[in-house]
Design a protein around this motif. Sequence first.
Motif, short mmCIF file in Angstrom:
data_model
loop_
_atom_site.label_atom_id
_atom_site.label_comp_id
_atom_site.label_asym_id
_atom_site.label_seq_id
_atom_site.Cartn_x
_atom_site.Cartn_y
_atom_site.Cartn_z
N UNK A 138 4.65 7.51 0.37
CA UNK A 138 4.89 6.67 1.54
C UNK A 138 4.45 5.25 1.19
N UNK A 139 5.31 4.26 1.50
CA UNK A 139 5.04 2.86 1.18
C UNK A 139 4.88 2.06 2.47
N UNK A 140 4.06 1.01 2.41
CA UNK A 140 3.98 0.09 3.54
C UNK A 140 5.28 -0.71 3.60
N UNK A 141 5.54 -1.30 4.77
CA UNK A 141 6.84 -1.92 5.03
C UNK A 141 7.13 -3.11 4.12
N UNK A 142 6.08 -3.76 3.57
CA UNK A 142 6.36 -4.95 2.76
C UNK A 142 6.95 -4.62 1.39
N UNK A 143 7.09 -3.32 1.05
CA UNK A 143 7.84 -2.98 -0.17
C UNK A 143 9.28 -3.50 -0.06
N UNK A 144 9.92 -3.20 1.09
CA UNK A 144 11.34 -3.56 1.25
C UNK A 144 11.54 -5.07 1.24
N UNK A 145 10.56 -5.82 1.71
CA UNK A 145 10.69 -7.28 1.70
C UNK A 145 10.75 -7.81 0.28
N UNK A 146 9.97 -7.22 -0.61
CA UNK A 146 9.88 -7.74 -1.97
C UNK A 146 10.83 -7.04 -2.92
N UNK A 147 10.96 -5.70 -2.78
CA UNK A 147 11.70 -4.93 -3.78
C UNK A 147 12.95 -4.25 -3.24
N UNK A 148 13.23 -4.42 -1.96
CA UNK A 148 14.46 -3.86 -1.41
C UNK A 148 14.35 -2.39 -1.09
N UNK A 149 15.36 -1.62 -1.48
CA UNK A 149 15.46 -0.21 -1.15
C UNK A 149 14.24 0.55 -1.64
N UNK A 150 13.74 1.43 -0.77
CA UNK A 150 12.57 2.23 -1.14
C UNK A 150 12.90 3.18 -2.28
N UNK A 151 11.96 3.38 -3.21
CA UNK A 151 12.20 4.34 -4.30
C UNK A 151 12.19 5.77 -3.76
N UNK A 152 12.53 6.71 -4.62
CA UNK A 152 12.54 8.11 -4.21
C UNK A 152 11.17 8.52 -3.69
N UNK B 154 0.85 -1.18 0.00
CA UNK B 154 0.00 0.00 0.00
C UNK B 154 0.89 1.24 0.00
N UNK B 155 0.52 2.23 -0.81
CA UNK B 155 1.29 3.46 -0.82
C UNK B 155 0.37 4.67 -0.94
N UNK B 156 0.89 5.82 -0.55
CA UNK B 156 0.10 7.06 -0.56
C UNK B 156 0.94 8.17 -1.17
N UNK B 157 0.34 8.88 -2.10
CA UNK B 157 1.00 9.99 -2.78
C UNK B 157 0.35 11.29 -2.36
N UNK B 158 1.08 12.12 -1.65
CA UNK B 158 0.61 13.44 -1.23
C UNK B 158 0.97 14.43 -2.33
N UNK B 159 -0.07 14.94 -3.04
CA UNK B 159 0.19 15.82 -4.17
C UNK B 159 0.81 17.14 -3.74
N UNK B 160 0.32 17.68 -2.62
CA UNK B 160 0.78 19.00 -2.19
C UNK B 160 2.25 18.95 -1.76
N UNK B 161 2.60 17.93 -0.99
CA UNK B 161 3.99 17.79 -0.56
C UNK B 161 4.83 17.06 -1.61
N UNK B 162 4.16 16.42 -2.58
CA UNK B 162 4.81 15.64 -3.63
C UNK B 162 5.71 14.56 -3.03
N UNK B 163 5.13 13.79 -2.08
CA UNK B 163 5.87 12.73 -1.41
C UNK B 163 5.11 11.41 -1.53
#
Length: 752
Positions: A169-183, A158-167
């Motif tokens: 956020x990913x749930x922790x299972x990203x790193x389990x499957x894909x490693x380093x978090x993207x920008x 699960x991830x969330x894109x804040x348009x105003x802050x342009x950021x």
Amino acid sequence: MDEVKIMLSEELSGTSLQSLSENIPGGMFTCRFDRELTLMQMNQGFLSMLGYSRQDITELFHDSFWNMIDPRDRTETLREVHRQMKISDSKELEYRILCRDGRSMWVLDKGRLIRDENGDAYFCCVLVDVTTSKELEEKLRMLLERQQVIIEQATDIIFEWDFLADTLEFSSNWEKKFGKLPNTRNVSLYLEHAPYIYSGDQAAFAAMMERIRRGARSEETEVRIMDVEENYRWCRICMTDLFDESGRAVRAIGTIMDIDAEKRRAESLMERAQRDGLTGLYNKIACREHIEAGLEQLAPEQKAALMVIDLDNFKNINDTMGHLFGDALLSEISHTLQKQFRSIDVVGRVGGDEFLVFLSQIPSGALAEKKAEQILKAIGGMAVGELTNMDLSCSVGIAVYPGCGKTYQELFQAADQALYQAKKQGKRQFCMSSPETALNGMPAAGESAVNARIDSNEIQETVGPRLVEYVFHILYKTHDMEAAVNSILEAVGRQYDVSRVYIFEDEEDGSCCNNTFEWCGEGVEPQIGNLQNISYVEDISGYHGNFNEQGVFYCRDISELEESQYRILNQQGIKSVLQCAIYDNGQYKGFVGFDECRMNRYWTQEQVNGLIFISEILSTFLTKWRAQEKAVSSARAMEKILDRLSAWVYVIDPETFSLLYINRKTRELVQGVQTGMACHEAFFYKDSPCAFCPVIECREGMPCSGRQIYNPYLNVWTSVDVTHLEWNGKDSVLVTCFDITELKNKLDSLEK
């Protein structure tokens, strides 16, 4: 005398007001506008509503209305009072107030600030019980009884894109499957060059993200993402926009689902569906598809050639040596043929002993003649003489693009006629198609040298079972029904060479239907966007009557239909139509359709039976998926609501005391709690049920509402409600706990 009248009038007025105040619904009170909101007066309705006596108010709360307000609401209530007082001398607000029986009651407080002759300020207020309208938590708890399944997709990211802050956020299972978090900062700058997305998918990914950023309510796409082992995995990304009060998109919530196994399995099945089971070469339908694609890529000045190859007297070898020998020989011949051509050439088996070769981008027809000579030599030189006294040879017909034709059908007819000429001239040779061969000795209409009618509608008998097997397997194994259905529609459309394949599904009330899935052949305009909310009354009156007892509607010429039905089909360019009804428990729910936009088409009974069978398989899985999708969606929504409740909610098996469901509030309070644990073990660290266990009393039929229980390990006082509910078909117990620790501590302090 006048003084006496005045005194009587005042006495009467006071009596009337007192009577009036005691009989109005709700409660009335006055209090000073001081720190403690000191109570001055209160009517009987106020005391009755809350369950106190006048003495209780003094002893328990020291005549302080502030102390009677639920501690959870005090700060916000005071802030709201001050805000409203800046606007006028009236106030209207809602908050909870403590009752004598230990519960909190929601009240509507409407009052006015008054100043007496000394300038002292006090409130005159009316309280109304609004608990019923505020008890959303109770309503939601009751809704839980209707839920049978709660599914948590722990594997989804699960991830969330804040348009105003342009950021991001990913749930922790990203790193389990894909490693380093993207920008996760300045996201917009990196969309078109996201290094973790496969380069060929980055444009589609960036386009989806841009549509979402511009306010598209929901979008999805499939991309390949590099995992921790630096392999690309197919994933489906789904996103939904969230809007502020002004309707502006401010953020998006998304999920990333790993569909790699399903995607590759579908590709494998599709590849298998295109291959001949004996030789591994392309089958007839796949040959045509690949050849047509190759013709589209040719520039006007480029040449190509289509070759039809037929083994001479192969039937005699089969009859003499047996079919097992014949099959082995065909397999060896296929291997020999394939070695003669490039990887970009198309080599296929289109009949028992007939083969097709497409040479793309050749300099001239001379290369095709040279290849034909190589084929004659290679097949004639195969070592079969030791096994049979019959020679092995073949004949070849050649048609060159664009002189002999520009379409698959034109080239195939020309090459087939050339093959017929080669056979007629004594076999063991090749023949090039030309105007002379087309006129001299041309086969009779409907015949060909490969012993089969040249008919674009002809389907080999073996296609049906293979296609049905493919449809069943992809539906049975898939975790993505939508992608599976789209894949199946394409496979069916290509195998049966129809213009359009689609599914219509009825609305819940059956009054109208929607085009929910569609595949279109080349040059056929999609219609799915135009075919939504089609009314069975206003748009296609009497449409259900078109289907026979087997649920089949076949119309070779749509001009024979009733006017309103003809009009809506004719607008789509349809000439012939075959549709198979979708039934769910005997009730009509829609249909699977096959359109022909090129001609008034005849369907053989074998083809109709095959399509009916495929439609039945699709219908079965589709109706099951829709029901499951509805249940899962409802369950997810309910779970989100339950997770946001301020109460601790969990479900218990009354026989084993094991926890069947736990909401987020409970998991946050009790570290390490999991479903399957016994409630007494999880909450009280006991090996056996507690002596005061409300579940036991509920199981034995005793009322269990508002029970106050103290947990010494969590240092929490709770008010517990327990009720029966059916959970996954089994009688279970729902427990709802409300935190009353502050109230309990306050009461204990007052009693001391």
